[in-house]
Design an enzyme around this catalytic site. Structure first.
Site, PDB file in Angstrom:
ATOM      1  N   ASP A 345       0.837  -1.193   0.000  1.00 59.98           N
ATOM      2  CA  ASP A 345       0.000   0.000   0.000  1.00 59.98           C
ATOM      3  C   ASP A 345       0.878   1.251   0.000  1.00 59.98           C
ATOM      4  O   ASP A 345       1.869   1.333   0.730  1.00 59.98           O
ATOM      5  CB  ASP A 345      -0.898  -0.034   1.246  1.00 59.98           C
ATOM      6  CG  ASP A 345      -1.756   1.189   1.388  1.00 59.98           C
ATOM      7  OD1 ASP A 345      -2.625   1.392   0.528  1.00 59.98           O
ATOM      8  OD2 ASP A 345      -1.557   1.942   2.363  1.00 59.98           O
ATOM      9  N   GLU A 381       1.703  -0.442  -5.017  1.00 60.72           N
ATOM     10  CA  GLU A 381       0.753   0.609  -5.342  1.00 60.72           C
ATOM     11  C   GLU A 381       1.612   1.862  -5.513  1.00 60.72           C
ATOM     12  O   GLU A 381       2.104   2.417  -4.530  1.00 60.72           O
ATOM     13  CB  GLU A 381      -0.268   0.812  -4.224  1.00 60.72           C
ATOM     14  CG  GLU A 381      -1.284   1.888  -4.566  1.00 60.72           C
ATOM     15  CD  GLU A 381      -2.226   2.201  -3.410  1.00 60.72           C
ATOM     16  OE1 GLU A 381      -3.414   2.463  -3.680  1.00 60.72           O
ATOM     17  OE2 GLU A 381      -1.777   2.204  -2.252  1.00 60.72           O
TER      18      GLU A 381
END
Length: 697
Positions: A345, A381
């Site tokens: 993330d 990401e």
């Protein structure tokens, strides 16, 4: 429970609570603490039975060995030291703290002002000091022996070029399945019905939204909601208790073993860029109380945090012991829990140094040299909200990356936006402008049309405006620009023509995804038309909005998606690691990529620049440099028509061969058959896939 703790110096490694058969070694990092205390609790967790100051300190690791302690023992930590927020220190001995290396937690914090290191409402705000004991409101850490009888468990080790990733939420995918046992937990995901679905669909890897222990944000709890997605990590080693229906670590390990037995890899979405403690106004639960100035990146005003993540704080990956914690966590999930990869993330945060994003930052270097992590899948990401945060294509090998450029282009092309054909050509062939450098393969592009963050595929074709009222933020949250299309009616409709057009659009986008070079990722439920009622930010919807609706599944769409995945697996041309480039010749003298107009002529520069063009046709062959003994096919022809019906002039087939139509999104039940002649009719808004095959007549 031990009656009188027998204490010895113990060892500074490994960190955390380590059971050796006779007792437990406790080791905790804190550079700035003046005392580190181990708190032991009764079996029901209600009574703090002992406080033991860890007797030794080697460097910045406090440690001690307690004889007689066994797995199942409940514990926590207290750290003493300066409370000087202006200097970055927020020690408060009154606050019970989570061990960052705890392998299991008994539950989640119960929100109360006593969780704060400062006195809520005080005139000096977080400069004040709260003396209340927070233990009543904190979960307990659990001493664990994480050994597990893995039997013949073997990681599938699916090559990335063969991967089809399925992004899913543990509770979301299982809670409403009528036949799943232990609904909402790891054991449900390990059940026969879930494995059968994934295997039938053709999935090779399941990418799970965060399963490391996380916090329910206070503002959500006060609104009667909860943190559903899990992007607020409390412990980097412990699975979240809400998914442990038997309160046992083996549940996660059993799930992994079962998925492996079905040939499916397990990828974890992990959040190392920030923690759940938030800004200086947040609670003291673990890292802040253990050593705020070490665990977090502080602003010039050390009372405040650098907030590149938008969550209030940023983990300090520049500190060697914090970096070690992250690396230890990753190795733990691979070595002890047998996972096959990670999706990071806000990965740009993990590569940001004092001078900005650096693809050679310490974290990336540590990952690339680590022998345990060398063989697992690493997915970034590639963005955050910090300076220079958008870094699609900038990560070093062996990272793959979520590609939002692919998502937006595919949505806009099928919506009928002007000027999308040239970009779609780039996306169809692996997004070379972003990824064709530094020896990176075409598979570095993780192609997606939808993900947990945003609309589902069904909602992309049914809503033009977000409908997030249930989130309690006056519909201000979530993406404002979704490149979606409601076909003239917002939300559900009884109009058969609109419903038919929406379903065809879903087939078109799924076909585009699975016919593109790169690594495809499907959002759980998209294969059969799951909707979130137009909510494009269901992070707090642990209910029917966020859960996958199995009862109303579109089984025809499911069958077509299954067929698409099978077609991709059967045709190596569609999943090459090397980039295809027009006009480059391979060893046998045949070009590997041709772009055709509908009239059979090669695309010219003026064609690419025609705004109203809605048609793209690619003839693909095996890319240059393919290994000598690789499976070879001659050619595949892919046509994407977002406009009106037309006739497609086919490339001339060599003697003894012909073009065979395998897929037609306008006719999902299409039977494989030879193309009709030198031209082939193509319906409006449809996709065709043809294979050059030897004649059998």
């Amino acid at each position: 429970m031990i009656q009188s703790p027998a204490l010895a110096p113990g060892h500074f490694a490994p960190l955390g609570a380590t059971f050796d058969g006779e007792g437990v070694n406790f080791a905790v990092f804190s550079e700035h603490a003046t005392r580190m205390t181990l708190c032991l609790f009764s079996g029901n967790g209600k009574t703090e039975t002992h406080r033991i100051d860890l007797p030794e300190r080697d460097g910045d690791v406090w440690h001690g060995y307690v004889s007689g302690v066994k797995p199942g023992q409940l514990y926590g930590l207290r750290a003493d030291g300066p409370y000087q927020p202006d200097e970055g220190h927020r020690f408060n001995y009154n606050k019970l703290l989570i061990d960052p290396y705890a392998k299991r937690l008994t539950g989640h914090p119960i929100w109360h002002d006593a969780l704060m290191g400062y006195t809520v409402g005080h005139d000096d705000a977080d400069l004040s000091f709260d003396t209340r004991d927070s233990a009543k409101y904190m979960p307990r850490c659990v001493v664990e022996d994480p050994s597990f009888s893995w039997g013949n468990d073997t990681p599938p080790n699916t090559p990335i070029s063969h991967s089809v990733i399925y992004e899913a939420h543990v509770r979301g995918i299982t809670q409403l399945h009528p036949d799943a046992l232990n609904k909402g937990g790891f054991l449900a995901l390990a059940s026969d019905v879930m494995l059968d679905h994934l295997v039938k669909l053709g999935i090779t890897a399941i990418e799970l939204l965060p399963v490391q222990a996380f916090l329910n944000d206070r503002f959500l709890v006060e609104k009667g909601l909860s943190n559903y997605w899990g992007y607020q990590t409390l412990g980097f080693f412990a699975p979240d208790p809400r998914y442990l229906t038997k309160n046992a670590l083996w549940e996660f390990q059993h799930m992994v073993a079962r998925l492996h037995s079905a040939g499916i890899e397990v990828i974890l979405d992990v959040v190392y860029n920030h923690t759940c403690e938030g800004s200086e106004q947040g609670p003291t639960l673990a890292f802040r109380g253990l050593d705020n100035a070490s665990y977090y990146r502080l602003a010039e005003d050390k009372r405040c945090y650098i907030n590149d993540t938008g969550t209030g704080n940023t983990v300090n990956m520049d500190h060697p012991m914090v970096l070690r914690m992250v690396m230890d966590s990753l190795r733990y999930w691979v070595e002890v829990m047998h996972v096959d990869g990670f999706r990071f993330d806000l990965c740009s945060t993990l590569g940001r140094t004092a001078t900005g994003f650096d693809r050679n930052a310490a974290f990336f270097q540590a990952l690339r040299q680590d022998p345990t992590l060398a063989g697992v899948k690493l997915i970034a990401e590639p963005w955050d909200i910090g300076p220079g945060g958008y870094q699609v294509g900038a990560f070093p090998p062996p990272f793959s990356e979520w590609n939002d450029k692919y998502r937006d282009c595919v949505r806009k092309f099928w919506r009928g936006d002007e000027g999308q054909v040239a970009e779609l050509a780039d996306r169809l062939t692996g997004s070379a402008p972003q990824f064709d450098h530094s020896g990176r393969p075409a598979t570095a592009s993780v192609n997606l049309i939808t993900a947990h963050d945003g609309y589902t595929l069904a909602d992309v074709t049914a809503y033009e405006e977000r409908h997030n009222e249930a989130n309690g933020e006056d519909n201000r949250d979530g993406h404002g620009s979704n490149h979606s299309d409601n076909f003239g009616v917002e939300g559900p409709t009884d109009d058969p023509d609109i419903n038919a057009a929406r379903i065809r659009r879903r087939r078109n986008m799924l076909a585009t995804l699975l016919l593109s070079q790169g690594t495809p990722m499907i959002l759980a439920g998209d294969e059969f038309g799951n909707s979130q009622e137009g909510n494009n930010n269901a992070y707090c919807q642990d209910n029917e909005i966020g859960w996958v609706d199995w009862e109303n599944a579109d089984h025809d769409l499911m069958a077509f998606t299954t067929r698409l995945i099978a077609f991709r697996k059967a045709h190596p041309i569609l999943r090459q690691k090397r980039f295809l480039h027009a006009r480059e010749r391979i060893v046998d003298g045949i070009e590997d990529l041709f772009w055709w107009r509908a009239d059979g002529e090669h695309m010219q520069d003026d064609d690419w620049n025609t705004p109203e063009l809605r048609f793209l046709c690619a003839e693909m062959r095996t890319a240059s440099g393919t290994p000598k003994y690789a499976v070879r096919e001659e050619a595949i022809l892919l046509a994407f028509n977002a406009g009106e019906a037309l006739d497609v002039t086919l490339p001339e087939a060599p003697e003894g061969k012909h073009w065979v139509v395998h897929l037609d999104t306008a006719n999902p039940d299409h039977v494989v058959e030879s193309a009709s002649g030198a031209t082939h009719p193509m319906a409006a808004e449809s996709v065709l896939a043809m294979v050059l095959e030897a004649r059998r007549d």
